[in-house]
Structures are given as structure tokens and as C-alpha cells.
Design a protein around this motif. Sequence first.
Motif, PDB file in Angstrom:
ATOM      1  N   VAL A  36       0.757  -1.194   0.047  1.00  0.00           N
ATOM      2  CA  VAL A  36      -0.095  -0.180   0.100  1.00  0.00           C
ATOM      3  C   VAL A  36       0.999   1.071   0.179  1.00  0.00           C
ATOM      4  N   VAL A  37       2.035   1.219   0.799  1.00  0.00           N
ATOM      5  CA  VAL A  37       2.900   2.462   0.969  1.00  0.00           C
ATOM      6  C   VAL A  37       3.549   2.563  -0.419  1.00  0.00           C
ATOM      7  N   ALA A  38       4.102   1.449  -1.071  1.00  0.00           N
ATOM      8  CA  ALA A  38       4.584   1.904  -2.337  1.00  0.00           C
ATOM      9  C   ALA A  38       3.759   2.154  -3.546  1.00  0.00           C
ATOM     10  N   VAL A  39       2.587   1.845  -3.457  1.00  0.00           N
ATOM     11  CA  VAL A  39       1.547   2.050  -4.506  1.00  0.00           C
ATOM     12  C   VAL A  39       1.071   3.460  -4.344  1.00  0.00           C
ATOM     13  N   THR A  40       0.975   3.946  -3.148  1.00  0.00           N
ATOM     14  CA  THR A  40       0.701   5.510  -2.833  1.00  0.00           C
ATOM     15  C   THR A  40       2.042   6.441  -3.180  1.00  0.00           C
ATOM     16  N   ALA A  41       3.068   5.962  -2.949  1.00  0.00           N
ATOM     17  CA  ALA A  41       4.399   6.613  -3.359  1.00  0.00           C
ATOM     18  C   ALA A  41       4.417   6.649  -4.866  1.00  0.00           C
ATOM     19  N   LYS A  42       4.068   5.652  -5.458  1.00  0.00           N
ATOM     20  CA  LYS A  42       4.014   5.516  -7.158  1.00  0.00           C
ATOM     21  C   LYS A  42       2.966   6.765  -7.439  1.00  0.00           C
ATOM     22  N   GLY A  43       1.860   6.610  -6.992  1.00  0.00           N
ATOM     23  CA  GLY A  43       0.988   7.515  -7.212  1.00  0.00           C
ATOM     24  C   GLY A  43       1.454   9.192  -7.099  1.00  0.00           C
ATOM     25  N   GLN A  44       2.118   9.305  -5.994  1.00  0.00           N
ATOM     26  CA  GLN A  44       2.696  10.654  -5.647  1.00  0.00           C
ATOM     27  C   GLN A  44       3.724  11.004  -6.661  1.00  0.00           C
ATOM     28  N   CYS A  45       4.512   9.742  -7.145  1.00  0.00           N
ATOM     29  CA  CYS A  45       5.836  10.432  -8.004  1.00  0.00           C
ATOM     30  C   CYS A  45       5.059  10.582  -9.474  1.00  0.00           C
ATOM     31  N   VAL A  46       4.205   9.849  -9.828  1.00  0.00           N
ATOM     32  CA  VAL A  46       3.554  10.189 -11.098  1.00  0.00           C
ATOM     33  C   VAL A  46       2.906  11.637 -11.151  1.00  0.00           C
ATOM     34  N   ASP A  47       2.274  11.938  -9.981  1.00  0.00           N
ATOM     35  CA  ASP A  47       1.806  13.356  -9.871  1.00  0.00           C
ATOM     36  C   ASP A  47       2.779  14.223  -9.787  1.00  0.00           C
ATOM     37  N   ALA A  48       3.806  14.066  -9.093  1.00  0.00           N
ATOM     38  CA  ALA A  48       4.934  15.414  -9.201  1.00  0.00           C
ATOM     39  C   ALA A  48       5.311  15.242 -10.577  1.00  0.00           C
ATOM     40  N   ALA A  49       5.614  14.341 -10.848  1.00  0.00           N
ATOM     41  CA  ALA A  49       6.373  14.227 -12.427  1.00  0.00           C
ATOM     42  C   ALA A  49       5.528  15.242 -13.333  1.00  0.00           C
ATOM     43  N   GLU A  51       3.059  17.140 -12.617  1.00  0.00           N
ATOM     44  CA  GLU A  51       3.197  18.816 -12.210  1.00  0.00           C
ATOM     45  C   GLU A  51       4.604  19.391 -12.646  1.00  0.00           C
ATOM     46  N   GLY A  52       5.583  18.561 -12.502  1.00  0.00           N
ATOM     47  CA  GLY A  52       7.035  19.461 -13.010  1.00  0.00           C
ATOM     48  C   GLY A  52       7.130  19.495 -14.507  1.00  0.00           C
ATOM     49  N   ALA A  53       6.553  18.242 -15.242  1.00  0.00           N
ATOM     50  CA  ALA A  53       6.483  18.728 -16.752  1.00  0.00           C
ATOM     51  C   ALA A  53       5.709  19.775 -17.280  1.00  0.00           C
ATOM     52  N   ARG A  58       5.680  25.362 -19.482  1.00  0.00           N
ATOM     53  CA  ARG A  58       5.068  26.814 -19.384  1.00  0.00           C
ATOM     54  C   ARG A  58       6.117  27.826 -19.059  1.00  0.00           C
ATOM     55  N   GLY A  59       7.342  27.228 -19.114  1.00  0.00           N
ATOM     56  CA  GLY A  59       8.579  28.186 -18.537  1.00  0.00           C
ATOM     57  C   GLY A  59       8.747  28.380 -17.119  1.00  0.00           C
ATOM     58  N   GLU A  60       8.075  27.751 -16.222  1.00  0.00           N
ATOM     59  CA  GLU A  60       8.081  27.907 -14.935  1.00  0.00           C
ATOM     60  C   GLU A  60       9.315  26.981 -14.427  1.00  0.00           C
ATOM     61  N   PRO A  61      10.061  27.076 -13.070  1.00  0.00           N
ATOM     62  CA  PRO A  61      11.014  26.065 -12.643  1.00  0.00           C
ATOM     63  C   PRO A  61      10.264  24.669 -12.583  1.00  0.00           C
ATOM     64  N   ALA A  62      10.637  23.751 -13.309  1.00  0.00           N
ATOM     65  CA  ALA A  62       9.911  22.452 -13.365  1.00  0.00           C
ATOM     66  C   ALA A  62      10.340  21.538 -11.966  1.00  0.00           C
ATOM     67  N   ALA A  63      11.659  21.737 -11.625  1.00  0.00           N
ATOM     68  CA  ALA A  63      12.077  21.134 -10.499  1.00  0.00           C
ATOM     69  C   ALA A  63      11.516  21.688  -9.299  1.00  0.00           C
ATOM     70  N   VAL A  64      11.269  22.789  -8.830  1.00  0.00           N
ATOM     71  CA  VAL A  64      10.594  23.267  -7.814  1.00  0.00           C
ATOM     72  C   VAL A  64       9.052  22.923  -7.895  1.00  0.00           C
ATOM     73  N   ALA A  65       8.412  22.973  -9.028  1.00  0.00           N
ATOM     74  CA  ALA A  65       7.024  22.526  -8.905  1.00  0.00           C
ATOM     75  C   ALA A  65       6.748  20.872  -8.711  1.00  0.00           C
ATOM     76  N   ALA A  66       7.636  20.254  -9.262  1.00  0.00           N
ATOM     77  CA  ALA A  66       7.660  18.782  -8.938  1.00  0.00           C
ATOM     78  C   ALA A  66       8.092  18.461  -7.444  1.00  0.00           C
ATOM     79  N   GLY A  67       8.729  19.317  -6.902  1.00  0.00           N
ATOM     80  CA  GLY A  67       9.328  19.069  -5.711  1.00  0.00           C
ATOM     81  C   GLY A  67       8.157  19.343  -4.514  1.00  0.00           C
ATOM     82  N   ARG A  68       7.352  20.270  -4.815  1.00  0.00           N
ATOM     83  CA  ARG A  68       5.998  20.571  -3.936  1.00  0.00           C
ATOM     84  C   ARG A  68       5.040  19.252  -3.899  1.00  0.00           C
ATOM     85  N   VAL A  69       5.174  18.526  -4.899  1.00  0.00           N
ATOM     86  CA  VAL A  69       4.323  17.401  -4.873  1.00  0.00           C
ATOM     87  C   VAL A  69       4.745  16.124  -4.436  1.00  0.00           C
ATOM     88  N   ALA A  70       6.117  15.898  -4.746  1.00  0.00           N
ATOM     89  CA  ALA A  70       6.782  14.618  -4.775  1.00  0.00           C
ATOM     90  C   ALA A  70       6.782  14.131  -3.108  1.00  0.00           C
TER      91      ALA A  70
END
Length: 123
Positions: A36-49, A51-53, A58-70
Amino acid sequence: MIGRRRPGRDRGSFTAEFAAGLPALILLLLAGLTAVVAVTAKGQCVDAAREGALAGSRGEPAAVAAGRVAPAGADVEVDEGEETVTAVVRARVSLLGAHLPVITVTGRAVAAREPALVDGGVS
């Protein structure tokens, strides 16, 4: 004539079977919780990626946006090409406790750059 069972011959058999099966039950429970923890972390990683992409497209800092959700402690990698932005987020998940090996879950997303950013703003 069939002999009758004497009462008390099986005394303690339930306790012995329970003691033998309890560790297996606990191990199964911990494995389920880890999944369950692994599936939850996988979902968070996909959401963060994702968001970053999208932020990078759009020309915004991608790593910062992904880091907020990761998830906490995740690694964020961003590859900004000419026409696309690719974000990869990796997080480590402990298996059945802190002292055992870990698995790494990964989320990856690609987004096309906005047309104004690709063409230099010329329509």
C-alpha cells in the motif's frame, strides 16, 4: 465398536497452531502494508512528475513544481529539450521496516512546450 475420544487429548493444540501461524500472519500483514505504501508513493511520484513537466512546459521552474508534490526525500530530474520537458521523480520505499532493502518507485511525465515558447512568441 468404535473407541470414544478421551476428553483432553487435544489440549493445547490450538495454542501450538496459533503460535506457529501468527508470525506468518504478521509477515503477510506487513507485506500488504508495504505494498500500500509503495502504490501510494508511486501515485505521488507520477503526480509530481506530471506537475513538473507541465510547469516546465509553461516556462516555470519544473524541479520546484515537482518538489512541492513529490514524496519526502524523492529525487527530481528534469530534462528540458527544445520541444518537450521530461520530468522523472524517484522515491525510495522501505520494505517491511527501516533495516531491510528498499524499492525505488518512479514516476515519469513528458509535456510539450507551449507554442509561444517554442516559436519565440511569433504567431
